[in-house]
Enzyme design. Structure first.
Site, PDB file in Angstrom:
ATOM      1  N   ASP A 164       0.818  -1.208   0.000  1.00  0.00           N
ATOM      2  CA  ASP A 164       0.000   0.000   0.000  1.00  0.00           C
ATOM      3  C   ASP A 164       0.856   1.264   0.000  1.00  0.00           C
ATOM      4  O   ASP A 164       2.031   1.248   0.363  1.00  0.00           O
ATOM      5  CB  ASP A 164      -0.883   0.041   1.251  1.00  0.00           C
ATOM      6  N   ASP A 165       0.205   2.363  -0.355  1.00  0.00           N
ATOM      7  CA  ASP A 165       0.675   3.730  -0.117  1.00  0.00           C
ATOM      8  C   ASP A 165       1.754   4.208  -1.065  1.00  0.00           C
ATOM      9  O   ASP A 165       2.381   5.239  -0.814  1.00  0.00           O
ATOM     10  CB  ASP A 165       1.150   3.916   1.334  1.00  0.00           C
ATOM     11  N   HIS A 214      -5.711   3.543  -4.150  1.00  0.00           N
ATOM     12  CA  HIS A 214      -5.749   3.622  -2.680  1.00  0.00           C
ATOM     13  C   HIS A 214      -6.254   4.999  -2.245  1.00  0.00           C
ATOM     14  O   HIS A 214      -5.888   5.484  -1.183  1.00  0.00           O
ATOM     15  CB  HIS A 214      -4.353   3.350  -2.113  1.00  0.00           C
ATOM     16  N   HIS A 218      -6.079   9.296   1.352  1.00  0.00           N
ATOM     17  CA  HIS A 218      -5.899   8.301   2.410  1.00  0.00           C
ATOM     18  C   HIS A 218      -6.695   8.649   3.674  1.00  0.00           C
ATOM     19  O   HIS A 218      -6.203   8.543   4.788  1.00  0.00           O
ATOM     20  CB  HIS A 218      -4.423   8.130   2.752  1.00  0.00           C
ATOM     21  N   TYR A 255      -7.058   1.930   5.834  1.00  0.00           N
ATOM     22  CA  TYR A 255      -7.419   1.354   7.137  1.00  0.00           C
ATOM     23  C   TYR A 255      -8.516   0.290   7.018  1.00  0.00           C
ATOM     24  O   TYR A 255      -9.048  -0.155   8.032  1.00  0.00           O
ATOM     25  CB  TYR A 255      -7.885   2.447   8.112  1.00  0.00           C
ATOM     26  N   HIS A 320       3.312  -2.605   3.243  1.00  0.00           N
ATOM     27  CA  HIS A 320       3.358  -1.248   2.713  1.00  0.00           C
ATOM     28  C   HIS A 320       4.720  -0.902   2.111  1.00  0.00           C
ATOM     29  O   HIS A 320       5.741  -1.414   2.560  1.00  0.00           O
ATOM     30  CB  HIS A 320       3.074  -0.236   3.832  1.00  0.00           C
TER      31      HIS A 320
END
Length: 431
Positions: A164-165, A214, A218, A255, A320
């Site tokens: 992720d991210d 994503h 966020h 999350y 991540h």
């Protein structure tokens, strides 16, 4: 070194003016990018060739023939995507008006407590009528005509590789290692990061990873209004498309905060949620959890590959590329993951998703095809199969990719060396 090329594309007018749609699901057809995701050239500047995090994270202005960012056409980076007047732009208004909001579920917008957590006061957590993952980890919508979540790989002894991210500005060494090991992950990119570091997104596609959304900023998605949710999806899709020529069909909630209202809006854009069934908590290191605690989670999940826990299905593990700490943990653990699991693949492959993008330009192999292609590869993930819409061009990730962009590729067989390099800037967070 030669790198796969990319057709130049101009985004000074980043999107053709949208006049209207027969349905919201057609929105992506108005994105005006001439990029060929099968033929990507990444400019060889220090930020794309170095493995020194400070050098990599020096901001650059992208080549305007590749990505000409006009600030007035985008939300403010890291702010909710209705910012900078985007909620009133002609293109967004057209998309918003193409949705029949009379059919939207009547589910309340959630609020945050003083400590930043979701306030569940008064919510029926026992019955969870809204299939709210944050409340009950519900993944099967309770509304009809809403796309159900993907949360595990159905194939036995399979590790679902996700990060992720991204794109993180300092990921060169990390992506070099994935490339050397022929590992293709599902990468969940934040729209603001794509706008800030478009060459990183280009590399994700060039290397054959499965790119998904994503969101733009966020945020906890259930705390956003319908308009804000649509903007978070829409402008992330736009950013990814402009940087890669591809528009994802899959997304992941920050999350994991998703309910049937959020799913319904995502479904209008033909987006399906990918969650997870195991969380390393790597994002918390070294703040609320120690690196040693995260490593214990990795060890537990890795052991499941050989202790019978994955004999009937596989997993999807939350990890991540958010910091150099998380990427270093990934590098140190990937050898053991590959040793203990028969297959290490992205979610598209393990879920038999041939076309994870709106465009049919890129196709991924079905799991059985991956197994056939990689029967002697020691569990490395399959190359992406690429083909243009006219059927005249086909290529695999291995055949089309020549060499790494990094001049330091000789160290790629040594994760411990990469760990040291990445930890150099371990305190930097881009998320």
């Amino acid at each position: 070194m030669a790198i796969r090329g990319v057709k130049s594309f101009v985004t000074s007018v980043a999107l053709t003016q949208i006049i209207g749609f027969a349905s919201a699901a057609e929105y992506w057809q108005a994105f005006n990018s001439s990029i060929n995701p099968l033929n990507i050239t990444i400019p060889q500047i220090p930020q794309t060739t170095s493995i020194d995090p400070t050098t990599e994270c020096t901001y650059y202005n992208p080549d305007p023939s590749l990505f000409n960012v006009v600030a007035s056409e985008w939300p403010t980076s890291w702010d909710i995507a209705t910012s900078n007047g985007m909620n009133t732009s002609a293109e967004f208004t057209a998309v918003y008006n193409s949705i029949d909001w009379a059919n939207a579920p009547n589910i309340s917008v959630r609020t945050l407590s003083a400590d930043g957590s979701i306030d569940m006061t008064g919510y029926d957590t026992t019955n969870d009528p809204d299939c709210w993952w944050t409340s009950s980890t519900c993944t099967v919508p309770k509304l009809k005509d809403v796309n159900a979540d993907i949360y595990e790989c159905p194939e036995p002894e399979t590790w679902g590789l996700t990060y992720d991210d991204g794109p993180n500005c300092s990921h060169n060494a990390f992506y070099d290692y994935l490339q050397q090991q022929n590992l293709k992950a599902s990468m969940f990119y934040i729209g603001s990061n794509v706008l800030d570091w478009p060459y990183g997104a280009m590399r994700g596609v060039r290397d054959g990873h499965h790119i998904s959304s994503h969101t733009w900023s966020h945020r906890m998605m259930t705390t956003l209004t319908n308009q804000e949710l649509l903007a978070e999806f829409y402008y992330t899709q736009k950013a990814i498309h402009m940087a890669t020529g591809l528009t994802p069909r899959y997304w992941r909630a920050p999350y994991g905060d998703v309910d049937d209202r959020v799913r319904w809006i995502a479904t209008q854009l033909n987006l399906t949620s990918i969650l997870w069934d195991y969380d390393t908590n790597d994002w918390a290191a070294p703040t609320t959890e120690t690196v040693e605690q995260v490593q214990q989670s990795y060890d537990e999940f890795i052991q499941m590959g050989t202790n019978g826990s994955m004999s009937t299905h596989g997993n999807i593990v939350l990890t991540h590329e958010i910091t150099n700490v998380t990427m270093s943990l990934a590098l140190n653990n990937l050898p053991n993951i590959m040793k203990n699991y028969k297959h290490v693949v992205n979610v598209a492959v393990c879920s038999n998703i041939s076309y994870p993008y709106m465009e049919k330009t890129v196709a991924f192999p079905a799991f059985a095809e991956y197994v056939s292609q990689n029967s002697s590869s020691g569990g490395a993930a399959s190359s992406v199969l690429g083909s243009n819409t006219n059927g005249g061009v086909t290529a695999t990730g291995n055949a089309a990719t020549q060499t790494s962009a990094s001049s330091d590729a000789s160290i790629l067989g040594a994760p411990s060396i990469l760990f040291t390099s990445l930890l150099f800037l371990s305190s930097v967070i881009y998320f």
